[in-house]
Each structure stands twice: as C-alpha cells, then as structure tokens.
Design a protein around this motif. Structure first.
Motif, PDB file in Angstrom:
ATOM      1  N   GLN A 100       0.868  -1.172   0.000  1.00 49.30           N
ATOM      2  CA  GLN A 100       0.000   0.000   0.000  1.00 49.30           C
ATOM      3  C   GLN A 100       0.902   1.219   0.000  1.00 49.30           C
ATOM      4  O   GLN A 100       1.556   1.527   1.007  1.00 49.30           O
ATOM      5  CB  GLN A 100      -0.916   0.010   1.231  1.00 49.30           C
ATOM      6  CG  GLN A 100      -1.882  -1.157   1.327  1.00 49.30           C
ATOM      7  CD  GLN A 100      -2.970  -1.098   0.259  1.00 49.30           C
ATOM      8  OE1 GLN A 100      -3.378  -0.014  -0.156  1.00 49.30           O
ATOM      9  NE2 GLN A 100      -3.422  -2.268  -0.185  1.00 49.30           N
ATOM     10  N   GLY A 102       1.215   5.410  -1.300  1.00 45.34           N
ATOM     11  CA  GLY A 102       0.500   6.554  -1.828  1.00 45.34           C
ATOM     12  C   GLY A 102       0.973   7.842  -1.183  1.00 45.34           C
ATOM     13  O   GLY A 102       2.020   7.881  -0.536  1.00 45.34           O
ATOM     14  N   TYR A 103       0.164   8.881  -1.333  1.00 46.87           N
ATOM     15  CA  TYR A 103       0.505  10.201  -0.794  1.00 46.87           C
ATOM     16  C   TYR A 103      -0.699  10.767  -0.046  1.00 46.87           C
ATOM     17  O   TYR A 103      -1.831  10.661  -0.505  1.00 46.87           O
ATOM     18  CB  TYR A 103       0.913  11.160  -1.921  1.00 46.87           C
ATOM     19  CG  TYR A 103       2.164  10.715  -2.642  1.00 46.87           C
ATOM     20  CD1 TYR A 103       3.418  11.113  -2.214  1.00 46.87           C
ATOM     21  CD2 TYR A 103       2.081   9.874  -3.761  1.00 46.87           C
ATOM     22  CE1 TYR A 103       4.572  10.706  -2.872  1.00 46.87           C
ATOM     23  CE2 TYR A 103       3.214   9.453  -4.416  1.00 46.87           C
ATOM     24  CZ  TYR A 103       4.464   9.869  -3.966  1.00 46.87           C
ATOM     25  OH  TYR A 103       5.588   9.452  -4.617  1.00 46.87           O
ATOM     26  N   SER A 119      -3.208  13.572   1.125  1.00 45.18           N
ATOM     27  CA  SER A 119      -3.736  14.736   0.399  1.00 45.18           C
ATOM     28  C   SER A 119      -3.338  16.028   1.130  1.00 45.18           C
ATOM     29  O   SER A 119      -2.968  16.014   2.289  1.00 45.18           O
ATOM     30  CB  SER A 119      -5.254  14.631   0.304  1.00 45.18           C
ATOM     31  OG  SER A 119      -5.831  14.571   1.588  1.00 45.18           O
TER      32      SER A 119
END
Length: 282
Positions: free
Chosen positions: A277, A279-280, A282
């Motif tokens: 997993q 991601g970044y 927000s």
C-alpha cells in the motif's frame, strides 16, 4: 492453467518499481532468515490496518524486521503497532534508515533491537497533537507558543486579535489536550517498553528510568536529534552499523527506492513480500 501469472505490458510498466522493491525485501528476508516489513509515513490510527495487511501472512516463529521512517504521529496508535509486531514475531527489530521521530521513537522503545547507522535519527518522545489544516504539531511547541502569546497579550492587551490570528485557530481546548498529552508521556513510554514481553520487570524499570531525562525531560525542541550514540547512552538496545556494513548497505539500497518516490512529507508506504500500500497524503 498452471504457471506464473503474467501481466499486460502497461500494468507491468506501471508497477515495475513496486516489484523491484518487493524483490529486495525478499532477498533481505532470505539472507537474514526473517520477515521484513516497510512502514513509512505518519503514525495514525489508519496505520494499524495498513500494517496488519503486511503482517497477516508472516511466519510468527521468525524475527520481524520493521524498516521504519516517520516524523511521528499518534502515540496511542504506536502502542498498538508495537503489540502487533511482537504478536507476529519471535523477535522484533526496528531498522532506522533515516528518521524515526516522536511516535516512531515510541515504537522503537518496544523493540528488542534498534538497528541504526550513520544517517539514523530518533527523537524526543513528547507527544504530537493533530490540528486541523496543519496536521500533527508538537504538544510541547504548541504549549510554548500559546503561553508566549498570553504573556505578550498581558503586556499589550490591544494586540489580542493579532496574536490570536498568529495561533492559527488553536483554542484553549486544544491546548488543554496538549497539556494532558504531555502529562501522559511517561505513561506512554512505559506502555511501549512493557509491550516487549522479553523484558523482565527489572529491565522495564531500568529502561523507563534511563530514558526519562534524555528523551522526555531534557530536550528543548521537538526536532532534537537523538543519534545512535545518544540513544545507546539513554539505555536503548542499539545495534550500530557502520557505513560499509553489508546489512546497512542493503537497508540503504531498499530505503533509496522509497526516497526516489519523492515528496517524503506526503508519502506513505506499507510493504512486504505479499502486501503493498503506497500513496501520498492529500
């Protein structure tokens, strides 16, 4: 139909960096006969589910090496993560390729070993408080800023509106929460240490006492640097690797794959050989 799974060219190209990282994880596991999981990003309540995804299929009769890079976060979540790691391993080791601050340092307190090198950095374990629009803020820094504003307003009452704006929406409730969190710092540290069932009651008491000064009372700022030598002097179970050590080179080889993803202040990653997993925020 048997055989290995094949992917379309575009899917393969889009995910190639992920496969390369997992290949390095697999190589490390084979060489050190352990499970290796990577955790990068803020320590939050969501970290529990994300890390559990990586631990779900590991062999709990083997040591767990957790590569941890984090600016900190929720200390309560840190305690839960420590317990999960011990429950999924015969021995829990934290690998620190770069920084493991605040709540990540709390996680390290519960490890059997903390593997550090020349670039590794732990920090004070003063808690952080989540402030909307600003993210996690050091409770110690927040309280100091608030008290400073009160002193300035007392001297110049007409500046209250201006100074309130400088605080960015931090109200008395948030400050009180920060003060309460500061008062619990010693208890949180003890919970982290006690999560390691390999320690005797005497070991727990000794470590709680030895970290009180260098990690809780003495640091003046949240960003204070606690390198391997300082951490060892504070009584932590440090394994210090030199720059040319083979294991350190492997740790850095994997770490730089995540560094290359960029925007480290927003990046999160939870990876093992079977889970991924990334991601970044927000």
């Amino acid at each position: 139909m048997s055989g290995s799974v094949s992917y379309t060219p575009l899917f393969q190209a889009q995910n190639e960096p992920r496969y390369q990282r997992q290949s390095l994880i697999r190589e490390y596991e084979e060489e050190y006969d352990c499970n290796l999981v990577v955790m990068l990003g803020q320590v939050t309540s969501e970290s529990v589910t994300l890390l559990n995804e990586c631990l779900e299929s590991v062999d709990d009769q083997k040591p767990l090496h957790l590569m941890l890079r984090s600016p900190g976060g929720d200390p309560e979540a840190a305690i839960r993560l420590i317990r999960m790691c011990h429950g999924a391993s015969s021995e829990f080791r934290v690998l620190v390729p770069e920084q493991a601050k605040s709540a990540a340092t709390i996680m390290s307190l519960g490890a059997d070993k903390i593997v550090m090198g020349p670039t590794s950095d732990l920090g004070p374990i003063d808690p952080q408080v989540f402030v909307p629009e600003r993210g996690f803020v050091s409770a110690k820094d927040l309280i100091a800023a608030y008290d400073s504003v009160l002193e300035m307003v007392a001297v110049s009452p007409g500046t209250s509106t201006f100074h309130a704006a400088l605080l960015g929406g931090i109200d008395t409730t948030t400050v009180q929460f920060a003060r309460s969190a500061m008062e619990r710092t010693g208890d949180i540290a003890r919970q982290a240490i006690e999560s390691n069932e390999h320690l005797s009651v005497e070991d727990v008491e000794k470590l709680c006492k030895s970290i009180q000064g260098p990690l809780i009372d003495q640091p003046k700022v949240h960003g204070a640097v606690v390198g391997a030598r300082e951490a060892e002097a504070a009584g932590l179970p440090i394994e210090l690797l030199c720059m040319q050590d083979h294991q350190w080179k492997q740790i850095q080889k994997l770490w730089t794959r995540y560094f290359a993803l960029g925007e480290l202040h927003r990046l999160y990653a939870y990876e093992g050989v079977r889970a991924s997993q990334v991601g970044y925020y927000s």
